[in-house]
Scaffold this active site. Sequence first.
Site, PDB file in Angstrom:
ATOM      1  N   LYS A  16      -6.570  15.465  -7.775  1.00 21.07           N
ATOM      2  CA  LYS A  16      -5.719  15.579  -8.975  1.00 21.07           C
ATOM      3  C   LYS A  16      -5.051  16.953  -8.995  1.00 21.07           C
ATOM      4  CE  LYS A  16      -6.302  11.513 -10.746  1.00 21.07           C
ATOM      5  NZ  LYS A  16      -5.213  10.540 -10.560  1.00 21.07           N
ATOM      6  N   ASP A  62       0.857  -1.179   0.000  1.00 20.20           N
ATOM      7  CA  ASP A  62       0.000   0.000   0.000  1.00 20.20           C
ATOM      8  C   ASP A  62       0.900   1.238   0.000  1.00 20.20           C
ATOM      9  OD1 ASP A  62      -1.785   2.033   0.519  1.00 20.20           O
ATOM     10  OD2 ASP A  62      -2.983   0.814   1.904  1.00 20.20           O
ATOM     11  N   SER A 101      -5.638  14.369 -14.800  1.00 22.80           N
ATOM     12  CA  SER A 101      -6.884  14.171 -15.544  1.00 22.80           C
ATOM     13  C   SER A 101      -7.378  15.490 -16.134  1.00 22.80           C
ATOM     14  CB  SER A 101      -7.936  13.617 -14.582  1.00 22.80           C
ATOM     15  OG  SER A 101      -9.221  13.737 -15.120  1.00 22.80           O
ATOM     16  N   TYR A 126     -12.410  13.822  -5.663  1.00 20.64           N
ATOM     17  CA  TYR A 126     -11.508  13.118  -6.586  1.00 20.64           C
ATOM     18  C   TYR A 126     -10.771  14.125  -7.472  1.00 20.64           C
ATOM     19  CZ  TYR A 126     -10.214  11.124 -11.060  1.00 20.64           C
ATOM     20  OH  TYR A 126      -9.533  10.820 -12.212  1.00 20.64           O
TER      21      TYR A 126
END
Length: 342
Positions: A156, A61, A127, A152
């Site tokens: 980014k 992880d 993104s 989310y």
Amino acid sequence: MKKTVLVSGGAGFIGSHVTVELIEAGYDVVVADNFSNCDTTCFEGVKKITGREDIPLVKMDFCDAAAVDKLFDGYPIDAVIHFAAYKAVGESVAKPVMYYKNNLQSFLNVLEAAEKHGGCNVLFSSSATVYGEPDELPVTEKSPRQPATSPYGNTKQICEDILSDTVKASSGAIKGIALRYFNPIGAHPSALIGELPRGVPNNLVPFITQTAIGKRECLSIFGNDYPTPDGTCQRDYIDIVDLAKAHVYAVTRMVEGKMKKDYEIFNIGTGRPVSVLELVNAFEKVNGIKLNYKFAPRREGDVTAIWADPTLANEEMGWKAGRSVEETLAAAWAWERHLAGK
Ligand code: UFG
């Protein structure tokens, strides 16, 4: 001497395609993944495609700083491509703490380990979501980022800023590239690796292929009253293999010292807008399938239209998207059939 690339989240959809392209370009690759959102299907596929049984796979992880540090101790890492992150927009709205913790902590650990080990080349998977609802189309890397509409999307933006600040402070030891992906779709032409969404897919193409195979009854097209030529949203769908190749260009640019600045950003898209309806029609035509679909209300948070101006990546990196939407949709369908054993 062969260069070594660490791919965090390397067993996932994008990571597995990137691993294939890196190996085919002559890189040694270390794949690390915690398998929180995938199983070993794609990693096994990568081994088959490349004929390499010896690709190191580390189950770990990236939120575990000691484990990341150990990875940097154990391998001569020349570049890191960081994919390990959660990626579902809706889930991030419901579970912001989980998203911020995972997506930021894992990246901070990579950068901390890179600093401790004398520096590194760091490629961050960003993104087009950072552009939000753009004022002008197509978007260039100079187009302003818009306030994120989901945790989310915010992760980014924050990770881009963390990378930029870290590069600035490192006096050249850490170099960074952020690739802003548009809509990655498709699968490897071998049909041995592809997208494996858990549960009901959020994204359009896996929903299309699952409907076509009979796993879903009907595709809902979210909104047909947008101010676009046919009323459905427009996106820049980028073939997953083309996208994967962009990473090879970016890594090579970093390890060969060809960067113009220590932190660079590139749009990774085709420059070609395609509407939802056009994509559905293309899928039906190239695969000879009639798809069950209906028009449904708009989905909250969707932007009307976004596509890339990929000139910078084309001219600076020498990378260009090559595959047609039809080829990509045929590959996506072949992968779905492969999964169904058909
Ligand atoms: N769509 C449908 N039906 C579906 C699924 C999607 O009509 O069942 C439509 C969407 O409304 C949208 C288009 O298909 O117009 C593409 O949707 P995706 O979910 O495949 O992709 P998005 O453009 O919404 O998502 C992309 C990236 C995310 C990113 C997001 C931000 O996949 O990582 O843009 O806008 F966060």
